[in-house]
Design a protein around this motif. Structure first.
Motif, PDB file in Angstrom:
ATOM      1  N   GLN A 131       1.330   4.783   1.927  1.00 39.08           N
ATOM      2  CA  GLN A 131       0.889   5.714   2.767  1.00 39.08           C
ATOM      3  C   GLN A 131      -0.341   5.420   3.772  1.00 39.08           C
ATOM      4  OE1 GLN A 131      -0.360   8.684  -0.146  1.00 39.08           O
ATOM      5  NE2 GLN A 131       1.842   9.657  -0.186  1.00 39.08           N
ATOM      6  N   THR A 132      -1.121   4.446   3.396  1.00 42.37           N
ATOM      7  CA  THR A 132      -2.175   4.108   4.516  1.00 42.37           C
ATOM      8  C   THR A 132      -1.562   3.339   5.571  1.00 42.37           C
ATOM      9  OG1 THR A 132      -3.938   3.696   2.715  1.00 42.37           O
ATOM     10  CG2 THR A 132      -4.064   2.550   4.700  1.00 42.37           C
ATOM     11  N   ARG A 133      -0.577   2.311   5.191  1.00 41.01           N
ATOM     12  CA  ARG A 133       0.081   1.661   6.500  1.00 41.01           C
ATOM     13  C   ARG A 133       0.923   2.910   7.345  1.00 41.01           C
ATOM     14  NH1 ARG A 133      -1.182  -3.343   8.390  1.00 41.01           N
ATOM     15  NH2 ARG A 133      -1.228  -4.908   6.939  1.00 41.01           N
ATOM     16  N   ALA A 134       1.460   3.626   6.672  1.00 39.69           N
ATOM     17  CA  ALA A 134       2.348   4.687   7.231  1.00 39.69           C
ATOM     18  C   ALA A 134       1.395   5.604   8.421  1.00 39.69           C
ATOM     19  CB  ALA A 134       3.153   5.946   6.443  1.00 39.69           C
ATOM     20  N   ARG A 135       0.135   6.125   7.998  1.00 39.95           N
ATOM     21  CA  ARG A 135      -0.635   6.630   8.686  1.00 39.95           C
ATOM     22  C   ARG A 135      -1.245   5.740   9.854  1.00 39.95           C
ATOM     23  NH1 ARG A 135      -3.816   7.823   5.090  1.00 39.95           N
ATOM     24  NH2 ARG A 135      -5.922   6.543   5.349  1.00 39.95           N
ATOM     25  N   MET A 136      -1.659   4.628   9.606  1.00 46.72           N
ATOM     26  CA  MET A 136      -2.042   3.573  10.656  1.00 46.72           C
ATOM     27  C   MET A 136      -1.018   3.358  11.697  1.00 46.72           C
ATOM     28  SD  MET A 136      -3.866   0.942   8.139  1.00 46.72           S
ATOM     29  CE  MET A 136      -4.225  -0.098   9.429  1.00 46.72           C
ATOM     30  N   ALA A 137       0.250   3.316  11.343  1.00 46.26           N
ATOM     31  CA  ALA A 137       1.243   3.023  12.233  1.00 46.26           C
ATOM     32  C   ALA A 137       1.309   4.169  13.221  1.00 46.26           C
ATOM     33  CB  ALA A 137       2.489   2.665  11.710  1.00 46.26           C
ATOM     34  N   ASN A 138       1.420   5.349  12.542  1.00 39.53           N
ATOM     35  CA  ASN A 138       1.635   6.545  13.286  1.00 39.53           C
ATOM     36  C   ASN A 138       0.451   6.921  14.294  1.00 39.53           C
ATOM     37  OD1 ASN A 138       4.253   7.488  12.158  1.00 39.53           O
ATOM     38  ND2 ASN A 138       3.132   8.448  10.329  1.00 39.53           N
ATOM     39  N   ASP A 139      -0.888   6.367  13.873  1.00 38.52           N
ATOM     40  CA  ASP A 139      -2.232   6.576  14.545  1.00 38.52           C
ATOM     41  C   ASP A 139      -1.763   5.659  15.839  1.00 38.52           C
ATOM     42  OD1 ASP A 139      -3.295   8.230  12.838  1.00 38.52           O
ATOM     43  OD2 ASP A 139      -4.591   7.007  11.884  1.00 38.52           O
TER      44      ASP A 139
END
Length: 313
Positions: A131-139
């Motif tokens: 979830q951290t990686r997903a949020r970072m990519a979306n950011d």
């Protein structure tokens, strides 16, 4: 005259490989890490400091045309440390007016029940690291879409190659193979799995930096066709000239070991990668840029040779 300085944050296995590619082609390079010490090629500027400090990150990115984010905080601290670290380096790139190229993995997708991973799959991770990686990519993609900074994201599978010690296909496989001892692998070794060669990852990131058509998107970097982990390990032992031996680390073993070892406990979230087919489709990158992965029959012996030349300390 347009400035062509490329600034690489991180001097781990991938960061150093990116630095070498850039230096070999004559691109001015500044390398950034915490200590200010690393074995970088002659002519590469090296500075040290805390990249999570936006003031330092902005100073380090001064005059950059491209910023590469190849940093990796402690595995146990990703949710707390990684997003602000990325935000700091991104601010540095934005202030410099530089393109931002991010090194990423595939955790954001979560389990796919064996469906091959391509860029059209949704980010559906349920664990904290995914979830951290997903949020970072979306950011990052939102920063691009807002016009704040040009962004391209390179995503790779579990890596192997020179300096690749800590990966699932790293020192726990290559050193035992050279010594004729038993390799340790995660999960079910008879499931197909895509492994990414570190020089291919680095070349992919530089390619994304070079091409405007890469901007505003995440790309699966080239990897060789998937084979089972057992077949991969067999090839490692063949290149090392020893007989294959495998110890498979099951979920039960991880649960037990994790009671006493926090690093092992962190592996539980990602065990699904090694319990189901984990096949990465990199055809979009390959067809767009005409660049393919190094064949395993070249990449594996080259990696064995690196491990021979750098014995375990």
């Amino acid at each position: 005259m347009t400035n062509n300085l490329h600034v690489v944050f991180g001097t781990g296995a991938t960061g150093l490989s990116v630095i070498e590619i850039l230096a070999n082609r004559g691109t001015p390079v500044r390398a950034v890490n915490r200590s200010g010490q690393a074995a970088v090629p002659d002519g590469v500027e090296l500075i040290g400091g805390d990249a999570a400090d936006p003031e330092f990150a902005t100073e380090a990115a001064t005059r950059a045309s491209v910023v590469y984010q190849c940093l990796n905080p402690p595995y146990t601290d990703w949710p707390e440390m990684f997003p602000p670290l990325q935000a700091s380096v991104l601010e540095g790139a934005a202030t410099a007016g530089a393109k931002y190229v991010a090194m990423d993995n595939l955790y954001a997708y979560g389990p796919t029940n064996g469906v091959p991973l391509n860029e059209d799959l949704p980010y559906a991770a349920t664990g904290p690291k995914g979830q951290t990686r997903a949020r970072m990519a979306n950011d990052l993609l939102e920063a691009h879409q807002s016009g704040r900074v040009r962004v391209a994201i390179g995503q790779a599978s579990d890596y192997f190659g020179p300096r690749g010690l800590l990966s699932a296909m790293g020192e726990r496989v290559f050193y035992p193979a050279i010594a004729g001892k038993k390799a340790q692998v995660m999960g079910d070794p008879d499931q197909p799995h895509s492994y990414s060669y570190i020089p291919d990852i680095a070349n992919g990131l530089v390619t994304l930096a070079d091409h405007e058509e890469a901007d505003g998107s995440a790309w699966h970097l080239p990897n060789a066709p998937a084979i089972t982990t057992r077949q991969f390990v067999d090839r490692v032992y063949e290149a090392a000239g020893t007989e294959p031996q495998i110890q498979a680390i099951s979920r039960v073993m991880v649960n037990v070991l994790g009671l006493f070892n926090g690093q092992v406990r962190e592996l539980k979230e990602m065990l699904y990668e090694f319990e189901e087919p984990y096949v990465v489709d990199s055809s979009r990158f390959e067809s767009t840029f005409g660049i393919h992965a190094t064949p395993l029959n070249e990449a594996i012996p080259e990696t064995v040779e690196w491990f021979r030349e750098h014995p375990r300390q």
